[in-house]
Scaffold this active site. Structure first.
Site, PDB file in Angstrom:
ATOM      1  N   ASN A 192      51.123  29.509  42.758  1.00 32.22           N
ATOM      2  CA  ASN A 192      50.885  30.898  41.867  1.00 32.22           C
ATOM      3  C   ASN A 192      51.801  30.544  40.803  1.00 32.22           C
ATOM      4  OD1 ASN A 192      52.986  32.462  43.838  1.00 32.22           O
ATOM      5  ND2 ASN A 192      51.749  34.044  43.212  1.00 32.22           N
TER       6      ASN A 192
ATOM      7  N   CYS B 248      46.500  32.037  40.969  1.00 37.88           N
ATOM      8  CA  CYS B 248      46.381  32.099  42.258  1.00 37.88           C
ATOM      9  C   CYS B 248      46.722  30.259  42.597  1.00 37.88           C
ATOM     10  CB  CYS B 248      45.388  32.069  43.267  1.00 37.88           C
ATOM     11  SG  CYS B 248      45.046  34.703  42.977  1.00 37.88           S
TER      12      CYS B 248
ATOM     13  N   CYS C 295      42.477  36.020  47.559  1.00 38.85           N
ATOM     14  CA  CYS C 295      41.718  37.631  47.039  1.00 38.85           C
ATOM     15  C   CYS C 295      40.490  36.762  47.108  1.00 38.85           C
ATOM     16  CB  CYS C 295      42.974  37.600  45.560  1.00 38.85           C
ATOM     17  SG  CYS C 295      41.250  36.120  44.356  1.00 38.85           S
TER      18      CYS C 295
ATOM     19  N   GLU D   2      45.798  29.190  45.311  1.00 38.64           N
ATOM     20  CA  GLU D   2      44.281  28.432  45.490  1.00 38.64           C
ATOM     21  C   GLU D   2      43.536  28.377  44.694  1.00 38.64           C
ATOM     22  OE1 GLU D   2      45.036  31.453  45.809  1.00 38.64           O
ATOM     23  OE2 GLU D   2      44.653  32.255  47.941  1.00 38.64           O
TER      24      GLU D   2
HETATM   25  N1  THU Z   1      48.055  35.989  44.890  1.00 39.65           N
HETATM   26  C1  THU Z   1      48.272  34.300  44.877  1.00 39.65           C
HETATM   27  O1  THU Z   1      48.132  33.046  44.650  1.00 39.65           O
HETATM   28  N2  THU Z   1      47.114  33.747  45.587  1.00 39.65           N
HETATM   29  C2  THU Z   1      46.218  34.857  46.423  1.00 39.65           C
HETATM   30  O2  THU Z   1      45.002  34.428  47.855  1.00 39.65           O
HETATM   31  C3  THU Z   1      45.706  35.953  45.923  1.00 39.65           C
HETATM   32  C4  THU Z   1      47.304  36.222  45.241  1.00 39.65           C
HETATM   33  C5  THU Z   1      48.711  35.905  44.110  1.00 39.65           C
HETATM   34  C6  THU Z   1      48.583  36.118  42.699  1.00 39.65           C
HETATM   35  C7  THU Z   1      49.757  36.367  41.969  1.00 39.65           C
HETATM   36  O3  THU Z   1      50.905  36.136  41.100  1.00 39.65           O
HETATM   37  C8  THU Z   1      50.846  36.750  42.934  1.00 39.65           C
HETATM   38  O4  THU Z   1      50.142  36.302  44.389  1.00 39.65           O
HETATM   39  C9  THU Z   1      50.572  38.915  42.900  1.00 39.65           C
HETATM   40  O5  THU Z   1      49.160  39.204  43.233  1.00 39.65           O
END
Ligand code: THU
Length: 162
Positions: free
Chosen positions: A62, A73, A110, A75
């Site tokens: 992320n 994110c 998410c 992913e």
């Molecule tokens: N985040 C991800 O990288 N992947 C997800 O599926 C959920 C959330 C990250 C986004 C942000 O940088 C941190 O987690 C908090 O939401």
């Protein structure tokens, strides 16, 4: 009126030991990428490792920003990097992990990431295999992106408009 019920299968592994060597290796790639997350605002590190049909593994973490919505994110960072580099390769598996030592249940992608993952799955034959975990402990596995996003919006919907 008819009532429909949507169910999906999820495997719950106590730890990595009951998983295939290939799955263990992908989880380990994702876990080692966690150090490269840029998450100074949430302090919630996430990493993803994508295994492609050409044998390549592409990792992503992320990436946050002071202008919060500009971040992305793990992913999507991993998938966009993978598909930019190898557009013709299919996504076989994706491992998604957080920096937490152990969680009672692993975090799942998410909604926006599910949408992106499913679009790539729709463009290829094999379904995408998911591995969800923390730094150690419980691993959830799923074998189809459709189960994570029932009634999803797709390119087929774009054709429905007159
Ligand atoms: N985040 C991800 O990288 N992947 C997800 O599926 C959920 C959330 C990250 C986004 C942000 O940088 C941190 O987690 C908090 O939401």
């Amino acid at each position: 009126m008819i009532k429909k019920t949507i169910t999906f299968d999820l495997e719950v592994h106590e730890d990595d030991s009951s998983m295939s060597t290939e799955d263990q290796a992908l989880l380990s790639s994702a876990r080692s990428a966690l150090e490269r997350a840029y998450a100074p605002y949430s302090n919630f590190r996430v990493a993803a490792a994508v295994k492609l049909s050409n044998g390549e593994v592409v990792e992503g973490t992320n990436q946050e920003n002071a202008a919060y919505p500009s971040g992305l994110c793990a992913e999507r960072v991993a998938l966009f990097a993978a598909k930019s580099r190898y557009p013709d390769a299919a996504v076989e598996s994706i491992a998604i992990v957080t920096h937490h030592e152990e969680l009672s249940s692993p975090v799942a992608p998410c909604g926006a990431c599910r949408q992106v993952i499913l679009e790539y799955q729709t463009n290829q034959k094999p379904a995408i295999h998911f591995l969800l975990s923390a730094r150690k402990g419980t691993v959830y596995t799923l074998s189809d992106a459709r189960s994570l996003l029932p009634l999803h919006f797709s390119k087929e919907d774009l054709k429905k408009a007159p």
